[in-house]
Design a protein around this motif. Sequence first.
Motif, PDB file in Angstrom:
ATOM      1  N   PRO A  32       0.823  -1.214   0.000  1.00 24.41           N
ATOM      2  CA  PRO A  32       0.000   0.000   0.000  1.00 24.41           C
ATOM      3  C   PRO A  32       0.859   1.267   0.000  1.00 24.41           C
ATOM      4  O   PRO A  32       1.995   1.249   0.473  1.00 24.41           O
ATOM      5  N   ALA A  33       0.285   2.345  -0.500  1.00 26.51           N
ATOM      6  CA  ALA A  33       1.004   3.620  -0.565  1.00 26.51           C
ATOM      7  C   ALA A  33       1.311   4.135   0.833  1.00 26.51           C
ATOM      8  O   ALA A  33       0.484   4.033   1.738  1.00 26.51           O
ATOM      9  N   VAL A  34       2.503   4.694   0.997  1.00 26.90           N
ATOM     10  CA  VAL A  34       2.945   5.236   2.282  1.00 26.90           C
ATOM     11  C   VAL A  34       2.330   6.617   2.520  1.00 26.90           C
ATOM     12  O   VAL A  34       1.899   6.932   3.639  1.00 26.90           O
ATOM     13  N   GLY A  35       2.277   7.431   1.483  1.00 22.49           N
ATOM     14  CA  GLY A  35       1.761   8.792   1.615  1.00 22.49           C
ATOM     15  C   GLY A  35       2.823   9.742   2.135  1.00 22.49           C
ATOM     16  O   GLY A  35       3.817   9.323   2.739  1.00 22.49           O
ATOM     17  N   THR A  36       2.609  11.046   1.902  1.00 26.05           N
ATOM     18  CA  THR A  36       3.651  12.020   2.234  1.00 26.05           C
ATOM     19  C   THR A  36       3.799  12.264   3.735  1.00 26.05           C
ATOM     20  O   THR A  36       4.892  12.607   4.199  1.00 26.05           O
ATOM     21  N   SER A  37       2.731  12.043   4.475  1.00 29.15           N
ATOM     22  CA  SER A  37       2.816  12.322   5.907  1.00 29.15           C
ATOM     23  C   SER A  37       3.748  11.328   6.602  1.00 29.15           C
ATOM     24  O   SER A  37       4.664  11.704   7.339  1.00 29.15           O
ATOM     25  N   LYS A  38       3.534  10.026   6.341  1.00 34.47           N
ATOM     26  CA  LYS A  38       4.434   9.011   6.900  1.00 34.47           C
ATOM     27  C   LYS A  38       5.818   9.114   6.283  1.00 34.47           C
ATOM     28  O   LYS A  38       6.821   8.871   6.955  1.00 34.47           O
ATOM     29  N   LEU A  39       5.882   9.444   5.015  1.00 34.92           N
ATOM     30  CA  LEU A  39       7.193   9.574   4.360  1.00 34.92           C
ATOM     31  C   LEU A  39       8.045  10.580   5.116  1.00 34.92           C
ATOM     32  O   LEU A  39       9.234  10.344   5.385  1.00 34.92           O
ATOM     33  N   ARG A  40       7.427  11.694   5.505  1.00 35.79           N
ATOM     34  CA  ARG A  40       8.150  12.740   6.233  1.00 35.79           C
ATOM     35  C   ARG A  40       8.653  12.217   7.588  1.00 35.79           C
ATOM     36  O   ARG A  40       9.814  12.380   7.943  1.00 35.79           O
ATOM     37  N   GLU A  41       7.745  11.550   8.314  1.00 34.03           N
ATOM     38  CA  GLU A  41       8.108  11.001   9.641  1.00 34.03           C
ATOM     39  C   GLU A  41       9.238   9.981   9.545  1.00 34.03           C
ATOM     40  O   GLU A  41      10.237  10.060  10.269  1.00 34.03           O
ATOM     41  N   TRP A  42       9.050   8.993   8.694  1.00 34.16           N
ATOM     42  CA  TRP A  42      10.018   7.895   8.582  1.00 34.16           C
ATOM     43  C   TRP A  42      11.363   8.409   8.063  1.00 34.16           C
ATOM     44  O   TRP A  42      12.415   7.888   8.425  1.00 34.16           O
ATOM     45  N   THR A  43      11.293   9.418   7.193  1.00 42.13           N
ATOM     46  CA  THR A  43      12.520   9.978   6.641  1.00 42.13           C
ATOM     47  C   THR A  43      13.387  10.547   7.751  1.00 42.13           C
ATOM     48  O   THR A  43      14.600  10.336   7.782  1.00 42.13           O
ATOM     49  N   ARG A  44      12.752  11.239   8.703  1.00 40.67           N
ATOM     50  CA  ARG A  44      13.526  11.803   9.821  1.00 40.67           C
ATOM     51  C   ARG A  44      14.217  10.708  10.619  1.00 40.67           C
ATOM     52  O   ARG A  44      15.369  10.842  11.015  1.00 40.67           O
ATOM     53  N   VAL A  45      13.490   9.629  10.867  1.00 37.29           N
ATOM     54  CA  VAL A  45      14.063   8.508  11.620  1.00 37.29           C
ATOM     55  C   VAL A  45      15.207   7.867  10.825  1.00 37.29           C
ATOM     56  O   VAL A  45      16.301   7.634  11.340  1.00 37.29           O
ATOM     57  N   ALA A  46      14.934   7.615   9.559  1.00 35.05           N
ATOM     58  CA  ALA A  46      15.909   6.915   8.710  1.00 35.05           C
ATOM     59  C   ALA A  46      17.170   7.737   8.508  1.00 35.05           C
ATOM     60  O   ALA A  46      18.280   7.186   8.457  1.00 35.05           O
ATOM     61  N   GLN A  47      17.018   9.046   8.394  1.00 30.67           N
ATOM     62  CA  GLN A  47      18.175   9.885   8.095  1.00 30.67           C
ATOM     63  C   GLN A  47      19.214   9.902   9.228  1.00 30.67           C
ATOM     64  O   GLN A  47      20.353  10.313   9.003  1.00 30.67           O
ATOM     65  N   ALA A  48      18.844   9.442  10.393  1.00 30.57           N
ATOM     66  CA  ALA A  48      19.849   9.267  11.452  1.00 30.57           C
ATOM     67  C   ALA A  48      20.834   8.167  11.051  1.00 30.57           C
ATOM     68  O   ALA A  48      21.950   8.112  11.549  1.00 30.57           O
ATOM     69  N   MET A  49      20.400   7.302  10.119  1.00 30.40           N
ATOM     70  CA  MET A  49      21.259   6.196   9.665  1.00 30.40           C
ATOM     71  C   MET A  49      21.835   6.428   8.272  1.00 30.40           C
ATOM     72  O   MET A  49      23.015   6.169   8.033  1.00 30.40           O
ATOM     73  N   ALA A  50      20.994   6.881   7.351  1.00 28.10           N
ATOM     74  CA  ALA A  50      21.414   7.000   5.946  1.00 28.10           C
ATOM     75  C   ALA A  50      20.432   7.905   5.204  1.00 28.10           C
ATOM     76  O   ALA A  50      19.282   8.064   5.629  1.00 28.10           O
ATOM     77  N   PRO A  51      20.860   8.494   4.097  1.00 27.48           N
ATOM     78  CA  PRO A  51      19.951   9.330   3.309  1.00 27.48           C
ATOM     79  C   PRO A  51      18.789   8.525   2.732  1.00 27.48           C
ATOM     80  O   PRO A  51      18.862   7.309   2.624  1.00 27.48           O
ATOM     81  N   VAL A  52      17.730   9.240   2.372  1.00 25.35           N
ATOM     82  CA  VAL A  52      16.489   8.602   1.932  1.00 25.35           C
ATOM     83  C   VAL A  52      16.152   9.012   0.498  1.00 25.35           C
ATOM     84  O   VAL A  52      16.148  10.208   0.167  1.00 25.35           O
ATOM     85  N   VAL A  53      15.856   8.023  -0.318  1.00 25.80           N
ATOM     86  CA  VAL A  53      15.377   8.239  -1.679  1.00 25.80           C
ATOM     87  C   VAL A  53      13.932   7.755  -1.731  1.00 25.80           C
ATOM     88  O   VAL A  53      13.663   6.578  -1.468  1.00 25.80           O
ATOM     89  N   ALA A  54      13.023   8.642  -2.052  1.00 24.98           N
ATOM     90  CA  ALA A  54      11.606   8.266  -2.125  1.00 24.98           C
ATOM     91  C   ALA A  54      11.315   7.625  -3.479  1.00 24.98           C
ATOM     92  O   ALA A  54      11.872   8.024  -4.501  1.00 24.98           O
ATOM     93  N   ILE A  55      10.426   6.625  -3.465  1.00 23.44           N
ATOM     94  CA  ILE A  55      10.110   5.902  -4.700  1.00 23.44           C
ATOM     95  C   ILE A  55       8.653   5.482  -4.710  1.00 23.44           C
ATOM     96  O   ILE A  55       8.054   5.287  -3.654  1.00 23.44           O
ATOM     97  N   GLY A  56       8.075   5.379  -5.895  1.00 21.50           N
ATOM     98  CA  GLY A  56       6.747   4.823  -6.019  1.00 21.50           C
ATOM     99  C   GLY A  56       5.702   5.841  -6.420  1.00 21.50           C
ATOM    100  O   GLY A  56       5.243   6.616  -5.582  1.00 21.50           O
TER     101      GLY A  56
END
Lengths: 203, 203
Positions: free
Chosen positions: B139-163
Motif C-alpha cells: 500500500p502507498a505510504v503517503g507524504t505524511s508518513k514519508l516525512r516522519e520515517w525519513t527523519r528517523v531513517a536519516q539518522a542512519m542514511a539518506p532517503v530516496v523516495a520511490i513509487g
Amino acid sequence: MDLSLHVLVDPFALSEESLRSGVQAIALGGATVVQMRSKDRSTRELIDGGRMLKALCQKYGLAFIVNDRVDVALALGADGVHVGQDDMPVSMVRTLASQLTVGLSVSSLQEVLAAEASPPDYFGMGPVFATASKSDAGPAVGTSKLREWTRVAQAMAPVVAIGGISLENAGAVWQCGVNGIAVISAVWQAADKQEACRRLREH
Amino acid sequence: MDLSLHVLVDPFALSEESLRSGVQAIALGGATVVQMRSKDRSTRELIDGGRMLKALCQKYGLAFIVNDRVDVALALGADGVHVGQDDMPVSMVRTLASQLTVGLSVSSLQEVLAAEASPPDYFGMGPVFATASKSDAGPAVGTSKLREWTRVAQAMAPVVAIGGISLENAGAVWQCGVNGIAVISAVWQAADKQEACRRLREH
Ligand code: NI
C-alpha cells in the motif's frame, strides 16, 4: 572434490524432516555432492533455504554446490557453483570467486569445445536420457554421444553425466567413461534413498 | 554518490537506440543514478543487457546500480546494488562486496528500525503513491508518513523516495525532506525525458 554421485536438491520441495533424513540417507549411500537447485525463489529464500542444506552437507561430509547463483554460493560459503549456458560465464566466476569449484552444463559438442578458453572444474553433460524434471533441457544426448563428448571434454575437466539417470540405466552411463553421475528423481522418488545411492554408484 | 534523481531502467524493455538516447537525455536532464531492474531474466541476460547500460552510464557520468543481484553487480563492476527485504541482507552484501554502495528498500517504520544493526548507504522508501509499475509494492505510504520515517531513517542514511512519483507530485515529495527521488514511468513515458528529469529535480 569427489564427483562420483551428485544429488540435486530443492530444499523448498521437501519438509525440514525429509530434508534432514534425506541428506543423511544419501550420504550413507555414497552421494558425494549436493547441488541446490530451486526455481522462482527470492534471493533471501535461497539464502535461508540453503543455510540449512549447507549445514546438513557439512555434517555429513558432502560437498555443497549452488546452481546458477554466485552471490548465493558466496553468501552460504558453498564449495562451488554450477552454471549453465544462460548463467555467468566460467571466466567471470573465476574472477569474482576464485575459491569456488565451477561446474558447467554442456549439451552439445560445440558447447564442450567452447569451454576450452576457460574450462570449468567439471562438466555436467546431458540430458543423457529424456527427462521430465527439466523441461528446458533439450533433446536427449544418448550414451553413444555421451561417450564421444566425454573423451573430448576430459582433456579439459572431468565429466558428470546428468538427465534421466535411473537405477536401471546408471550402469550403461558409467560404461561411457564418465567421472560421475547426477540424479534427482532416482533418489528422491526412491523409498530407500540410501540403497538407491549405493546402487547408482555400482559399475 | 549524488542520490538526487534515480531512474529505474529495464534494458530489455527498450530498443538499443531508445536506451542510448534515453540515458543521454536523462543525464542531460540531471538524473544522477541509474538502477537496472529486470524481472525473469537469466543471469547471462542480466550481464549482457547490463553491460551496455553500464557503459552508457559511465559515458554520461551516471552512477550505475543493479537491483537485487550482487553477483551481477560484481560481474558488471557496478557502483552499487539495491536490495529489497526479500534479497540479500545488507550485512551480507557488506561482507561479500564491501566496495558496493548498498541501497535498501523499506516500506514501513519497522523495516527502517530493523536496519539499525547494519544500515544501508541509502534507503529506498515507498511506495509513496499507488503505482502500477510494481504490483507487489504494497500500500502507498503517503507524504505524511514519508516525512516522519525519513527523519528517523536519516539518522542512519539518506532517503530516496520511490513509487508513483510524477512531475505533478514530485514537489510534495521533496517537501518531505528526502535526499532524492526515484522514478520509472515519469521519465520513460515522457516525450521529452531531459525536460522531465529537469522538472522532477525542481524543489
Ligand atoms: Ni534539495
